[in-house]
Design a protein around this motif. Structure first.
Motif, mmCIF file in Angstrom:
data_model
loop_
_atom_site.group_PDB
_atom_site.id
_atom_site.type_symbol
_atom_site.label_atom_id
_atom_site.label_comp_id
_atom_site.label_asym_id
_atom_site.label_seq_id
_atom_site.Cartn_x
_atom_site.Cartn_y
_atom_site.Cartn_z
ATOM 1 N N LEU A 67 -10.945 -8.856 -9.614
ATOM 2 C CA LEU A 67 -9.979 -9.930 -9.269
ATOM 3 C C LEU A 67 -8.947 -9.489 -10.008
ATOM 4 C CD1 LEU A 67 -9.202 -12.329 -8.004
ATOM 5 C CD2 LEU A 67 -10.235 -13.647 -10.040
ATOM 6 N N LEU A 68 -8.826 -8.899 -11.413
ATOM 7 C CA LEU A 68 -7.648 -8.661 -12.201
ATOM 8 C C LEU A 68 -6.769 -7.757 -11.527
ATOM 9 C CD1 LEU A 68 -5.974 -9.026 -14.832
ATOM 10 C CD2 LEU A 68 -7.485 -7.168 -15.794
ATOM 11 N N GLY A 69 -7.447 -6.614 -10.873
ATOM 12 C CA GLY A 69 -6.962 -5.540 -10.401
ATOM 13 C C GLY A 69 -6.218 -5.889 -9.113
ATOM 14 N N SER A 70 -6.895 -6.929 -8.451
ATOM 15 C CA SER A 70 -6.138 -7.124 -6.936
ATOM 16 C C SER A 70 -4.849 -7.935 -7.220
ATOM 17 C CB SER A 70 -7.467 -7.799 -5.991
ATOM 18 O OG SER A 70 -7.578 -9.170 -6.665
ATOM 19 N N VAL A 71 -4.885 -8.808 -8.202
ATOM 20 C CA VAL A 71 -3.777 -9.564 -8.599
ATOM 21 C C VAL A 71 -2.796 -8.864 -9.013
ATOM 22 C CG1 VAL A 71 -3.030 -11.535 -10.193
ATOM 23 C CG2 VAL A 71 -5.429 -11.902 -8.923
ATOM 24 N N LEU A 72 -2.959 -8.081 -10.063
ATOM 25 C CA LEU A 72 -1.959 -7.076 -10.901
ATOM 26 C C LEU A 72 -1.345 -6.273 -9.624
ATOM 27 C CD1 LEU A 72 -3.472 -6.065 -14.127
ATOM 28 C CD2 LEU A 72 -1.566 -7.662 -13.811
ATOM 29 N N GLU A 73 -1.822 -5.857 -8.612
ATOM 30 C CA GLU A 73 -1.168 -4.908 -7.647
ATOM 31 C C GLU A 73 -0.273 -5.880 -6.932
ATOM 32 O OE1 GLU A 73 -4.685 -3.632 -5.431
ATOM 33 O OE2 GLU A 73 -4.985 -1.873 -6.469
ATOM 34 N N LYS A 74 -0.313 -6.982 -6.866
ATOM 35 C CA LYS A 74 0.824 -7.935 -6.381
ATOM 36 C C LYS A 74 1.789 -8.569 -7.259
ATOM 37 C CE LYS A 74 -2.714 -9.376 -3.185
ATOM 38 N NZ LYS A 74 -3.687 -10.720 -2.706
ATOM 39 N N VAL A 75 1.857 -8.172 -8.553
ATOM 40 C CA VAL A 75 2.648 -8.820 -9.372
ATOM 41 C C VAL A 75 3.903 -7.798 -9.287
ATOM 42 C CG1 VAL A 75 3.338 -8.969 -11.832
ATOM 43 C CG2 VAL A 75 0.832 -9.596 -11.206
ATOM 44 N N GLU A 76 5.112 -8.531 -9.099
ATOM 45 C CA GLU A 76 6.508 -7.914 -9.039
ATOM 46 C C GLU A 76 6.718 -7.072 -10.274
ATOM 47 O OE1 GLU A 76 9.565 -10.309 -7.465
ATOM 48 O OE2 GLU A 76 8.350 -10.613 -5.778
#
Length: 265
Positions: A67-76
């Motif tokens: 989940l952390l990885g999927s969220v960080l991939e969307k962080v500007e």
């Protein structure tokens, strides 16, 4: 029964270092109940502002890492570079703020210069902490710090060092081990020149026995060792090169079959 926590390595690159960016990442980790163990800038180049952050984090749930990885991939403003269970290289990158230089073609060859001996000692200590058979080769010119670094790594790893052959203080050529010296608590140190060019048949037999033992062995001058024996560089798990400066060439021009003053003070 409580699930055991595992370490993970997180590395991201910053494109625009806005105020509060690190706090946002830390908050995300907090919301997921992922603990930050260590954080550091990684691979600062030429004194420029460091654009990469490396973290050792800890959690008891691998799904939280996904989940952390999927969220960080969307962080500007950031790009996720690595999210995995940490290797030795990852742990040292966070500790020292840079990666160990690794040969591009031969991935088991690692390069250090003398001013990086602290990092080298940490690297070898992490290897020495592992159980089972490991064969480590150490290349370097005379008095560059090969043996001293290995001994320091043994101390750091809480292991005993046993010279099978050496020229550190005086020429050492062992022909047998005591019962107390035959255990995984020992790191066996072999000088590839002494063992192949200045030894007895009993010593050669002992070296072969030690190389078959399920413990860690360190061979200085591995190129000479494989040249004069039936072993091959592919038998080594790690090859470490230590130089006085990055451009120094490691040569064995002074070595002649049967005799050498290469490492004699």
């Amino acid at each position: 029964m409580e699930t055991e926590k595992q370490d993970w390595y997180l590395e991201y690159e910053i494109h625009k270092n806005r105020p509060g960016l690190l706090g946002d990442v830390a908050s995300l980790l907090g919301m997921l109940s992922i603990n930050i163990v260590t954080i550091n800038g990684v691979e600062s180049l030429n004194g420029k502002i460091n654009r990469r952050r490396g973290m050792l984090v800890q959690t008891d749930d691998a799904k939280k890492i996904e989940l952390l990885g999927s969220v960080l991939e969307k962080v500007e403003n950031i790009t996720l570079r690595k999210l995995r269970q940490p290797t030795i290289i990852d742990r040292l990158a966070v500790r020292h703020g840079r990666y160990i230089e690794r040969d591009a073609e031969d991935k088991k060859t690692f390069r250090f210069v003398r001013e990086e001996i602290g990092m080298l000692v940490d690297f070898m200590a992490e290897i020495f902490k592992r159980d089972g058979h490991q064969l480590v080769g150490v290349r370097g010119m005379p008095r560059v710090g090969k043996t001293e670094s290995t001994v320091a790594a043994c101390v750091s790893a809480n292991k005993r060092w046993t010279f099978i052959s050496s020229t550190l203080l005086r020429q050492t050529v062992r022909n047998q081990l005591t019962i107390d010296e035959m255990s995984g608590q020992h790191i066996y140190m072999i000088d590839g020149i002494v063992s192949t060019m200045r030894s007895t048949e009993k010593h050669v037999t002992l070296v072969r026995e030690i190389l078959r033992m399920p413990y860690t062995k360190v061979v200085e001058h591995p190129d000479i060792f494989v040249r004069e024996t039936e072993y091959d560089l592919t038998d080594f798990d790690y090859i470490i090169e230590l130089r006085n400066h990055p451009d120094e060439e490691i040569t064995y021009e002074n070595i002649e079959t049967g005799f050498s003053g290469f490492d004699i003070p």
